[in-house]
Design a protein around this motif. Structure first.
Motif, mmCIF file in Angstrom:
data_model
loop_
_atom_site.group_PDB
_atom_site.id
_atom_site.type_symbol
_atom_site.label_atom_id
_atom_site.label_comp_id
_atom_site.label_asym_id
_atom_site.label_seq_id
_atom_site.Cartn_x
_atom_site.Cartn_y
_atom_site.Cartn_z
ATOM 1 N N ASN A 147 0.474 4.196 -2.635
ATOM 2 C CA ASN A 147 0.256 5.585 -2.205
ATOM 3 C C ASN A 147 1.316 6.522 -2.760
ATOM 4 O O ASN A 147 1.009 7.648 -3.163
ATOM 5 N N THR B 49 0.465 7.103 -6.326
ATOM 6 C CA THR B 49 -0.739 7.942 -6.408
ATOM 7 C C THR B 49 -0.399 9.406 -6.175
ATOM 8 O O THR B 49 -0.869 10.280 -6.911
ATOM 9 N N GLU C 40 0.828 -1.215 0.000
ATOM 10 C CA GLU C 40 0.000 0.000 0.000
ATOM 11 C C GLU C 40 0.859 1.260 0.000
ATOM 12 O O GLU C 40 0.488 2.260 -0.615
#
Length: 185
Positions: free
Chosen positions: A68, A71, A64
């Motif tokens: 992230n 992103t 994750e």
């Protein structure tokens, strides 16, 4: 208070070329024309919301934190083109092929509408004025389940069976084509 309208976008195959389980900026290749297309919709009053299945997290290909970081980098690229991304939602789960903590049936993995419904709730979105753009039947099914008024299937170089094409209101080759189809000229 009036509800907002949104342009919901799948990520891989719509925003970027789908090279499979991309989590590094140097391997993230934006679809040509994506910034101009998104800016046209933002300028027309749409919130830009990305909804993406990310089973690569559940499968252990990346984590994750990797997602992230990518992103944040992706949003910065949009910002450099004066395009505001309102939010990004992702589903790390997979019902069959995932590490134990991600191995589950969930309401967020498309074709389930969970990510769309979360965006609708958190950003006061009117689904009757909104658009979902995806490159898979699961995107069209999620949009239908969330009562998104307009479903757009992007070919992204793929060939589809007629049932997939019929699940969409519009079919185009790329997100770059969409302003010409849906926005007044």
């Amino acid at each position: 208070m009036n509800a907002n309208k949104a342009l919901f976008l799948d990520r891989d195959g719509v925003v970027n070329i789908d090279h499979g389980y991309v989590y590094e900026p140097e391997k993230f290749e934006f679809v040509p024309g994506v910034f101009q297309a998104c800016k046209a919709f933002v300028d027309a009053g749409y919130k830009l919301i990305i909804v993406t299945n990310q089973s690569g997290i559940g499968r252990g290909y990346y984590n994750e934190a990797d997602f992230n970081a990518l992103t944040h980098w992706m949003i910065a690229q949009f910002n450099q083109h004066n395009v505001r991304v309102t939010d990004v939602y992702f589903c790390p789960h997979h019902p069959k092929n995932a590490q134990p903590n991600y191995l589950k049936e969930c309401d967020c993995r498309k074709p389930a509408p969970g990510m769309l419904l979360q965006g609708i709730k958190e950003h006061n979105i009117d689904p009757a004025q909104s658009i979902m753009v995806g490159d898979k039947i699961s995107d069209m099914q999620a949009a239908s389940a969330a009562s998104i008024a307009t479903r757009v299937l992007v070919r992204s170089g793929q060939r589809f069976e007629m049932s997939v094409i019929e699940s969409a209101h519009h079919v185009c080759d790329s997100l770059a084509d969409l302003p010409h189809i849906l926005l007044p000229q």
